[in-house]
Scaffold this motif. Sequence first.
Motif, mmCIF file in Angstrom:
data_model
loop_
_atom_site.group_PDB
_atom_site.id
_atom_site.type_symbol
_atom_site.label_atom_id
_atom_site.label_comp_id
_atom_site.label_asym_id
_atom_site.label_seq_id
_atom_site.Cartn_x
_atom_site.Cartn_y
_atom_site.Cartn_z
ATOM 1 N N ASP A 19 33.766 33.529 36.970
ATOM 2 C CA ASP A 19 33.629 33.732 38.359
ATOM 3 C C ASP A 19 34.760 34.468 38.997
ATOM 4 N N VAL A 20 34.406 35.193 40.207
ATOM 5 C CA VAL A 20 35.591 36.001 40.791
ATOM 6 C C VAL A 20 35.689 35.832 42.130
ATOM 7 N N THR A 21 36.800 35.767 42.743
ATOM 8 C CA THR A 21 37.030 35.498 43.979
ATOM 9 C C THR A 21 37.744 36.540 44.884
ATOM 10 N N ALA A 22 37.370 37.019 45.917
ATOM 11 C CA ALA A 22 37.906 38.094 46.805
ATOM 12 C C ALA A 22 38.421 37.623 48.087
ATOM 13 N N GLN A 23 39.361 38.224 48.621
ATOM 14 C CA GLN A 23 40.134 37.667 49.646
ATOM 15 C C GLN A 23 40.392 38.719 50.640
ATOM 16 N N TYR A 24 40.462 38.662 51.912
ATOM 17 C CA TYR A 24 41.067 39.643 52.679
ATOM 18 C C TYR A 24 41.525 38.965 54.242
ATOM 19 N N SER A 25 42.861 39.235 54.366
ATOM 20 C CA SER A 25 43.421 38.761 55.654
ATOM 21 C C SER A 25 43.417 39.604 56.572
ATOM 22 N N LEU A 26 43.065 39.651 58.156
ATOM 23 C CA LEU A 26 43.181 40.808 58.897
ATOM 24 C C LEU A 26 44.567 40.744 59.708
ATOM 25 N N ALA A 70 43.505 40.366 48.117
ATOM 26 C CA ALA A 70 43.619 39.756 46.823
ATOM 27 C C ALA A 70 42.353 39.493 45.889
ATOM 28 N N ILE A 71 42.139 39.564 44.544
ATOM 29 C CA ILE A 71 40.978 39.479 43.883
ATOM 30 C C ILE A 71 41.363 38.974 42.582
ATOM 31 N N ALA A 72 40.769 38.046 42.120
ATOM 32 C CA ALA A 72 40.948 37.339 40.922
ATOM 33 C C ALA A 72 39.892 36.971 40.264
ATOM 34 N N ALA A 73 40.009 37.054 38.840
ATOM 35 C CA ALA A 73 38.566 36.417 37.933
ATOM 36 C C ALA A 73 39.134 35.273 36.869
ATOM 37 N N ARG A 74 38.268 34.617 36.961
ATOM 38 C CA ARG A 74 38.672 33.306 36.154
ATOM 39 C C ARG A 74 37.574 33.092 35.062
ATOM 40 N N TYR A 75 37.950 32.712 33.952
ATOM 41 C CA TYR A 75 37.230 32.325 32.804
ATOM 42 C C TYR A 75 37.452 30.716 32.274
ATOM 43 N N ARG A 76 36.321 30.092 32.329
ATOM 44 C CA ARG A 76 36.589 28.481 31.889
ATOM 45 C C ARG A 76 35.557 28.044 30.891
ATOM 46 N N ALA A 77 35.818 27.629 29.724
ATOM 47 C CA ALA A 77 35.103 27.210 28.653
ATOM 48 C C ALA A 77 35.518 26.078 27.936
ATOM 49 N N GLY A 87 37.994 23.700 26.561
ATOM 50 C CA GLY A 87 39.554 23.310 26.966
ATOM 51 C C GLY A 87 40.386 24.452 27.745
ATOM 52 N N LEU A 88 39.659 25.762 27.460
ATOM 53 C CA LEU A 88 40.399 27.002 27.717
ATOM 54 C C LEU A 88 39.968 27.223 29.116
ATOM 55 N N MET A 89 41.056 27.876 30.047
ATOM 56 C CA MET A 89 40.917 28.574 31.116
ATOM 57 C C MET A 89 41.891 29.597 31.148
ATOM 58 N N VAL A 90 41.356 30.791 31.714
ATOM 59 C CA VAL A 90 42.208 32.113 31.646
ATOM 60 C C VAL A 90 41.936 32.828 33.131
ATOM 61 N N VAL A 91 43.074 33.167 33.989
ATOM 62 C CA VAL A 91 42.686 33.756 35.262
ATOM 63 C C VAL A 91 43.529 34.930 35.372
ATOM 64 N N ALA A 92 43.244 36.086 35.986
ATOM 65 C CA ALA A 92 44.048 37.153 36.202
ATOM 66 C C ALA A 92 43.570 37.688 37.609
ATOM 67 N N GLY A 93 44.858 38.077 38.595
ATOM 68 C CA GLY A 93 44.685 38.184 39.606
ATOM 69 C C GLY A 93 45.834 39.214 40.274
ATOM 70 N N VAL A 94 45.214 40.098 41.428
ATOM 71 C CA VAL A 94 46.333 41.171 41.930
ATOM 72 C C VAL A 94 46.064 40.899 43.327
ATOM 73 N N GLU A 95 47.270 40.796 43.983
ATOM 74 C CA GLU A 95 47.443 40.680 45.476
ATOM 75 C C GLU A 95 48.183 41.741 46.021
ATOM 76 N N THR A 96 47.683 42.285 47.313
ATOM 77 C CA THR A 96 48.362 43.195 47.874
ATOM 78 C C THR A 96 48.731 42.877 49.338
ATOM 79 N N ILE A 97 50.009 43.457 49.769
ATOM 80 C CA ILE A 97 50.255 43.076 51.013
ATOM 81 C C ILE A 97 50.727 44.269 51.823
ATOM 82 N N ASN A 98 50.063 44.363 53.125
ATOM 83 C CA ASN A 98 50.511 45.630 53.978
ATOM 84 C C ASN A 98 51.431 45.005 54.953
ATOM 85 N N TRP A 99 52.634 45.337 54.976
ATOM 86 C CA TRP A 99 53.567 44.922 55.868
ATOM 87 C C TRP A 99 53.370 45.356 57.155
#
Length: 371
Positions: free
Chosen positions: A174-181, A203-210, A212-224
């Motif tokens: 599954d993939v989760t995407a997020q944005y804050s105004l 931010a966006i993150a992809a997760r794999y579960r099967a 007993g295994l779980m792997v997740v990778a994510g990127v976050e960016t912040i505009n100050w």
Amino acid sequence: MQKTLIALGLAAALTSFQAQAADVTLYGLVDYGLSLQHRTPVQGESDTTFKMNSGMNSGSRFGMKGTEDLGNGMKVGFVLENGFSADSGAMGQDGRIFGREASLTLSGDFGQVSFGRLGPVVGDNGTYALFGAAVSPFSCGWGDVGGHLQVTALGYEFIDNTINYRTPNFGGFDVTAQYSLGTDAKNYGEGVEGKTTVERMGAIAARYRAAGLMVVAGVETINWAQPAAGDTKLDDAMSLNLAGTYDFGVMKLYAYGQYFQDYQKAAKTTTFSVASGVDGFGINLGADVPAFGGTVKMGVGYGDFEGSRDSDLSMDTIQATLGFTYKLSPTTYMYTAGNFIKANYSDKYEAAHPDAAERICEYIVGMVHKF
């Protein structure tokens, strides 16, 4: 007769309310604990403190959540969750009544889309957070010293004005995407939501579960927020995150690594902060082992940080935690842990921060009750 009609009217109203509220749940968690901490600064005398704390294992909270079936496979749901300090009764999250989450979600075959105040995807708290207890035996912290936030950048605990989308599960993915105004409405000042004058994040993150295994990778960016960030030469921030767990049954292993640039701060307790930004990386490893009728938890982390524009400002830190949880009932458990941090600073950073913590040892014990 009139009293009878009033009574029947009240009964009918209550019955209607109960029917409408059938899918609404009230829930919460209370965490009390004691902390004994010894702190040694770069300069000056060491200090020992003993105090009662709330939320050393899990943040104390009270909330309500509910769903309504709209038909055709679609549902609408809400979460309103308050955070508070159980030892004082004070509201958390800067006094917000629903500071931990205030969200509305529409779900169906297309996935889930949510709006409101949420926990960050590349974070530790809330419905959509993927880098908390799922990737570390001590999550974002047991007491002041445990947890992987001791060796990573410090982003957001919760974020305002957020749009979040999670895909359906496709073969374990599954993939989760997020944005804050605008990440923090209480601190906009003269800024305007959705403009460069307030902090925004994505931010966006992809997760794999099967099995007993779980792997997740994510990127976050912040505009100050501008022009404040420009005045300190702070560039927009970015972090790359990769974590995985595997449950062998007799032991569960955790691993989490992060590389980041241009955050304002890093390391939760031995906080390393440079106005023009911090770059660095952190690695956290851990394990859960069922033993003695409960669970033994172990974790070790290493972080290496420097100023984004001045590498002579630097810190590296190592952190270790040994803990134990024991269930008294399905809803109540005890916890205890011993924590240690050792931080090494550059001469230039020490000169500017003589009170920076060089070594911290902490012992905690407490109880959590869920309802």
